[in-house]
Design an enzyme around this catalytic site. Structure first.
Site, short mmCIF file in Angstrom:
data_model
loop_
_atom_site.label_atom_id
_atom_site.label_comp_id
_atom_site.label_asym_id
_atom_site.label_seq_id
_atom_site.Cartn_x
_atom_site.Cartn_y
_atom_site.Cartn_z
N HIS A 1 9.25 11.24 3.91
CA HIS A 1 8.38 10.09 4.21
C HIS A 1 8.92 9.29 5.40
O HIS A 1 8.20 8.45 5.93
CB HIS A 1 8.30 9.19 2.96
CG HIS A 1 6.93 8.64 2.69
ND1 HIS A 1 5.75 9.19 3.17
CD2 HIS A 1 6.54 7.56 1.96
CE1 HIS A 1 4.72 8.47 2.75
NE2 HIS A 1 5.17 7.48 2.02
N ASN B 1 3.69 0.99 2.44
CA ASN B 1 2.33 0.52 2.17
C ASN B 1 2.05 -0.87 2.73
O ASN B 1 0.96 -1.40 2.57
CB ASN B 1 2.02 0.58 0.67
CG ASN B 1 2.95 -0.27 -0.16
OD1 ASN B 1 3.79 -0.99 0.38
ND2 ASN B 1 2.81 -0.20 -1.48
N ASP C 1 4.52 11.09 8.61
CA ASP C 1 4.54 12.37 7.88
C ASP C 1 3.12 12.76 7.51
O ASP C 1 2.28 11.91 7.25
CB ASP C 1 5.41 12.25 6.63
CG ASP C 1 4.91 11.17 5.66
OD1 ASP C 1 4.71 10.02 6.09
OD2 ASP C 1 4.70 11.49 4.47
N ASN D 1 -0.71 5.76 2.97
CA ASN D 1 -0.67 4.30 2.76
C ASN D 1 -0.22 3.52 3.98
O ASN D 1 -0.65 2.38 4.19
CB ASN D 1 0.24 3.98 1.57
CG ASN D 1 -0.39 4.39 0.25
OD1 ASN D 1 -1.61 4.43 0.12
ND2 ASN D 1 0.43 4.73 -0.72
#
Length: 198
Positions: A20, A78, A103, A124
């Site tokens: 991530h 997020n 990613d 997100n």
């Protein structure tokens, strides 16, 4: 006109080597090439490295040099848009001069795609940027990480540390994605797509 390159990821050592955080890997590589370091300006919610980019490369001066702000949000993924919005407001950067590196589960590892605008594909970080900028009209550099094997939960997959056996391959791919970012900023979208999209 200034560019903002934002590498998406999560702050802190727990997430440092996860899939991530590949956006952070690319931001670090670009700052390394420019010979510039990151600072944490008050109120920006991000680590920031300010440099220049021209046809001669990162950190180089020249008639065509333009300012480049490289950022790693200190918010969680997020809430990435909060940092992006602050940086855009402070440096007077319009959305169409923002490049987000993130990613991408739906692209195989060792491939990448560069595009302008489009949907958020369930990501997100991109959703948050859209919410804070009020538009999806910015550049995305999609760093393919592939889908998890078997029935593994994608959320768990992206937050797991990259296996040591793959770290060298990720380092090579990060260099390739950073090359694509440089190309986008100096040669434009169409040429970069022709060279790098796979």
């Amino acid at each position: 006109m200034t560019w903002l390159l934002v590498g998406l990821g999560n702050p802190g050592p727990t997430y440092a080597m996860t899939r991530h955080n590949v956006g952070f890997f690319v931001a670090d590589e670009l700052a390394r090439r420019a010979g510039s370091s990151f600072t944490a300006p008050r109120g920006m919610h991000a680590e920031v490295s300010v440099t220049r980019i021209s046809s001669a490369g990162l950190g180089a001066v020249g008639a065509d040099a333009t300012k480049l702000v490289v950022a790693k949000p200190r918010t969680f993924m997020n809430d990435s848009g909060r940092a992006v919005r602050k940086l855009c407001d402070f440096h007077q950067i319009p959305p169409e001069r923002v490049v987000a590196v993130h990613d991408e589960l739906d692209i195989d590892f060792e491939t990448l795609r560069v595009k302008f605008g489009g949907g958020d594909n369930g990501h997100n970080g991109l959703k948050s940027i859209r919410a804070h900028l009020g538009t999806g009209d910015y550049y995305r550099v999609r760093y393919g990480i592939g889908r998890p094997p078997g029935r593994q939960d994608p959320a768990a997959y992206v937050l797991q540390p990259i296996p040591s056996s793959l770290r060298e391959a990720y380092a090579v791919q990060t260099t390739h994605v950073a090359d694509a970012v440089e190309s986008l900023l100096t040669q434009g979208l169409e040429r970069t797509q022709n060279l790098f999209n796979s």
